[in-house]
Scaffold this active site. Structure first.
Site, short mmCIF file in Angstrom:
data_model
loop_
_atom_site.label_atom_id
_atom_site.label_comp_id
_atom_site.label_asym_id
_atom_site.label_seq_id
_atom_site.Cartn_x
_atom_site.Cartn_y
_atom_site.Cartn_z
N ASP A 140 0.83 -1.19 0.00
CA ASP A 140 0.00 0.00 0.00
C ASP A 140 0.87 1.25 0.00
O ASP A 140 2.09 1.18 0.21
CB ASP A 140 -1.05 -0.04 1.12
CG ASP A 140 -0.47 0.01 2.51
OD1 ASP A 140 0.25 0.99 2.80
OD2 ASP A 140 -0.74 -0.90 3.31
N1 URA Z 1 -0.07 -5.47 4.78
C1 URA Z 1 -0.44 -4.17 4.77
O1 URA Z 1 -1.17 -3.74 5.65
N2 URA Z 1 0.02 -3.39 3.78
C2 URA Z 1 0.83 -3.83 2.83
O2 URA Z 1 1.23 -3.05 1.94
C3 URA Z 1 1.21 -5.17 2.84
C4 URA Z 1 0.75 -5.98 3.83
#
Ligand code: URA
Length: 233
Positions: free
Chosen positions: A107
């Site tokens: 993310d």
């Molecule tokens: N878990 C998350 O919360 N974000 C990520 O980008 C990957 C795993």
């Protein structure tokens, strides 16, 4: 070994330009096959025999690379949510066909290891829930961690809001008051943040340091590194 292909098709698919540009590259004598200049774009050759301006072709059998994703970048191709990871890659990679894509996503507010490939099969293999590929995340949370979380995460009972099935067991290692690593074998949407949130903790920093056999090592933030293409069983 790869099959012989027309030079213009081969070069265009590897990002050396449009079909017309690839033809021009060949016409103008920039391409050799087994050391001999070939000026016919329709000439067929195998990729390992071809040099462009004296250089071997880049990842002719499929591209696999590591990217150290910085914070603030999104993993979509077109975005109005800020810069995309694709802006960090060489322009030639973005002209390849099949297109390059990330193996799973991180993310926007997560940094760390992303694999980049143009091989859909690799994406399928490594993101399939059945593959159980281990991913390691370094986590900082907003409040002191409780050792009971280790057991909870390992239990296979953590239930995320809006999902039917609980998360598979995850390995939590507490490294400091608010610091931990967590190893997951799944890749659900925002999984690490949501797992901690389900237990009352807020993740303030998240970084992925490992994906399967791949580690960031000393790759700097924003940088990429081409990897040998793996043999697929
Ligand atoms: N878990 C998350 O919360 N974000 C990520 O980008 C990957 C795993």
């Amino acid at each position: 070994m790869s099959k012989p292909r027309r030079l213009d098709q081969m070069l265009a698919s590897l990002g050396y330009g449009s079909r017309r540009e690839a033809m021009g590259l060949v016409d103008r004598g920039n391409v050799t096959v087994r050391g001999v200049v070939v000026t016919e774009p329709e000439h067929k050759a195998i990729s390992s025999d071809v040099l462009v301006r004296g250089e071997p072709l880049e990842a002719p059998e499929g591209l696999l690379a590591l990217l150290h994703k910085p914070l603030g970048y999104v993993c979509t191709h077109a975005s109005d949510e800020g810069p995309t990871i694709y802006e960090l890659l060489p322009p030639r990679w973005l002209k390849r066909n099949p297109a390059v894509t990330s193996v799973g996503r991180l993310d926007k507010d997560t940094s760390g290891l992303l694999l980049i490939t143009d091989q859909g099969l690799l994406v399928q293999r490594w993101t399939s829930p059945k593959a159980l590929v281990e991913k390691i995340y370094e986590v900082e949370v907003d409040a002191s961690l409780d050792v009971k979380l280790v057991e909870i995460f390992a239990s296979g009972t953590v239930q995320l809001r809006g999902e039917d099935k609980p998360c598979l067991p995850a390995c939590l290692k507490i490294l400091g008051d608010k610091l931990a690593t967590v190893t997951l074998t799944e890749g659900r949407y925002h999984q690490v943040r949501r797992m901690f949130a389900s237990q009352g903790w807020h993740v303030v920093k998240l970084h992925r340091s490992r994906f399967g056999a791949y580690e960031l090592a000393d790759l700097k933030v924003g940088e990429h590194q081409l990897l040998p293409f793996p043999a697929l069983p």
